[in-house]
Design a protein around this motif. Structure first.
Motif, mmCIF file in Angstrom:
data_model
loop_
_atom_site.group_PDB
_atom_site.id
_atom_site.type_symbol
_atom_site.label_atom_id
_atom_site.label_comp_id
_atom_site.label_asym_id
_atom_site.label_seq_id
_atom_site.Cartn_x
_atom_site.Cartn_y
_atom_site.Cartn_z
ATOM 1 N N THR A 12 0.834 -1.211 0.000
ATOM 2 C CA THR A 12 0.000 0.000 0.000
ATOM 3 C C THR A 12 0.861 1.252 0.000
ATOM 4 N N LYS A 13 1.933 1.252 0.783
ATOM 5 C CA LYS A 13 2.843 2.408 0.817
ATOM 6 C C LYS A 13 3.430 2.674 -0.568
ATOM 7 N N ARG A 14 3.893 1.611 -1.227
ATOM 8 C CA ARG A 14 4.469 1.774 -2.571
ATOM 9 C C ARG A 14 3.426 2.302 -3.553
ATOM 10 N N LYS A 15 2.211 1.748 -3.498
ATOM 11 C CA LYS A 15 1.152 2.178 -4.417
ATOM 12 C C LYS A 15 0.760 3.632 -4.166
ATOM 13 N N LEU A 16 0.639 4.025 -2.907
ATOM 14 C CA LEU A 16 0.282 5.412 -2.606
ATOM 15 C C LEU A 16 1.354 6.384 -3.088
ATOM 16 N N LEU A 17 2.611 6.067 -2.823
ATOM 17 C CA LEU A 17 3.693 6.943 -3.283
ATOM 18 C C LEU A 17 3.715 7.031 -4.802
ATOM 19 N N SER A 18 3.440 5.927 -5.471
ATOM 20 C CA SER A 18 3.379 5.916 -6.929
ATOM 21 C C SER A 18 2.226 6.782 -7.439
ATOM 22 N N CYS A 19 1.072 6.664 -6.789
ATOM 23 C CA CYS A 19 -0.097 7.467 -7.198
ATOM 24 C C CYS A 19 0.141 8.955 -6.985
ATOM 25 N N ILE A 20 0.813 9.298 -5.894
ATOM 26 C CA ILE A 20 1.085 10.710 -5.609
ATOM 27 C C ILE A 20 2.004 11.300 -6.671
ATOM 28 N N LYS A 21 2.949 10.509 -7.161
ATOM 29 C CA LYS A 21 3.864 10.985 -8.194
ATOM 30 C C LYS A 21 3.201 11.084 -9.565
ATOM 31 N N ASP A 22 2.129 10.343 -9.777
ATOM 32 C CA ASP A 22 1.433 10.315 -11.066
ATOM 33 C C ASP A 22 0.562 11.566 -11.205
ATOM 34 N N LYS A 23 0.834 12.368 -12.192
ATOM 35 C CA LYS A 23 0.094 13.625 -12.395
ATOM 36 C C LYS A 23 -1.330 13.388 -12.909
ATOM 37 N N ASN A 24 -1.642 12.178 -13.364
ATOM 38 C CA ASN A 24 -2.972 11.885 -13.901
ATOM 39 C C ASN A 24 -3.970 11.450 -12.834
ATOM 40 N N ILE A 25 -3.533 11.358 -11.598
ATOM 41 C CA ILE A 25 -4.429 10.959 -10.509
ATOM 42 C C ILE A 25 -4.685 12.192 -9.642
ATOM 43 N N PRO A 26 -5.850 12.825 -9.808
ATOM 44 C CA PRO A 26 -6.102 14.091 -9.116
ATOM 45 C C PRO A 26 -6.519 13.948 -7.652
ATOM 46 N N LEU A 27 -7.071 12.779 -7.268
ATOM 47 C CA LEU A 27 -7.643 12.641 -5.931
ATOM 48 C C LEU A 27 -7.480 11.200 -5.466
ATOM 49 N N ILE A 28 -7.104 11.025 -4.211
ATOM 50 C CA ILE A 28 -6.927 9.691 -3.642
ATOM 51 C C ILE A 28 -7.776 9.611 -2.377
ATOM 52 N N PHE A 29 -8.580 8.566 -2.264
ATOM 53 C CA PHE A 29 -9.360 8.313 -1.059
ATOM 54 C C PHE A 29 -8.711 7.173 -0.297
ATOM 55 N N LEU A 30 -8.523 7.342 0.996
ATOM 56 C CA LEU A 30 -7.981 6.295 1.851
ATOM 57 C C LEU A 30 -9.100 5.893 2.808
ATOM 58 N N LEU A 31 -9.682 4.726 2.552
ATOM 59 C CA LEU A 31 -10.851 4.276 3.303
ATOM 60 C C LEU A 31 -10.527 3.039 4.127
ATOM 61 N N GLY A 32 -11.217 2.870 5.232
ATOM 62 C CA GLY A 32 -11.044 1.678 6.051
ATOM 63 C C GLY A 32 -11.745 1.827 7.378
ATOM 64 N N ASP A 33 -11.918 0.705 8.034
ATOM 65 C CA ASP A 33 -12.549 0.699 9.351
ATOM 66 C C ASP A 33 -11.654 1.392 10.368
ATOM 67 N N PRO A 34 -12.240 1.846 11.479
ATOM 68 C CA PRO A 34 -11.425 2.453 12.533
ATOM 69 C C PRO A 34 -10.349 1.485 13.015
ATOM 70 N N GLY A 35 -9.156 2.003 13.179
ATOM 71 C CA GLY A 35 -8.074 1.192 13.706
ATOM 72 C C GLY A 35 -7.308 0.385 12.677
ATOM 73 N N THR A 36 -7.576 0.599 11.400
ATOM 74 C CA THR A 36 -6.885 -0.189 10.377
ATOM 75 C C THR A 36 -5.580 0.450 9.920
#
Length: 78
Positions: A29-53
């Motif tokens: 997940t860390k690698r994918k998030l860092l990759s998405c942040i560097k990608d200029k074609n991804i304008p918005l990222i949602f990080l969803l999950g249950d409390p405590g995850t």
């Protein structure tokens, strides 16, 4: 007002990194998030999950990784 200040302490979100461990999915997940942040074609990222995850933990990790390279603002409490 004093009661309000006491009550708001119940909703403070604190992160104790010693309570977390890096699983294979977390590393991926860390690698994918860092990759998405560097990608200029991804304008918005949602990080969803249950409390405590580990959403806040993940955001803190990502923030520490990119704060020197990208202008970043991290708001700890909503």
């Amino acid at each position: 007002m004093r009661d309000f200040n006491e009550a708001k302490k119940l909703f403070l979100d604190t992160v104790q990194t010693s309570e977390y461990f890096d699983s294979l999915s977390a590393k991926s997940t860390k690698r994918k998030l860092l990759s998405c942040i560097k990608d200029k074609n991804i304008p918005l990222i949602f990080l969803l999950g249950d409390p405590g995850t580990g959403k806040t933990y993940m955001l803190n990790y990502i923030f520490k990784q990119i704060k020197q390279k990208v202008i970043t603002i991290f708001i700890k409490e909503p």
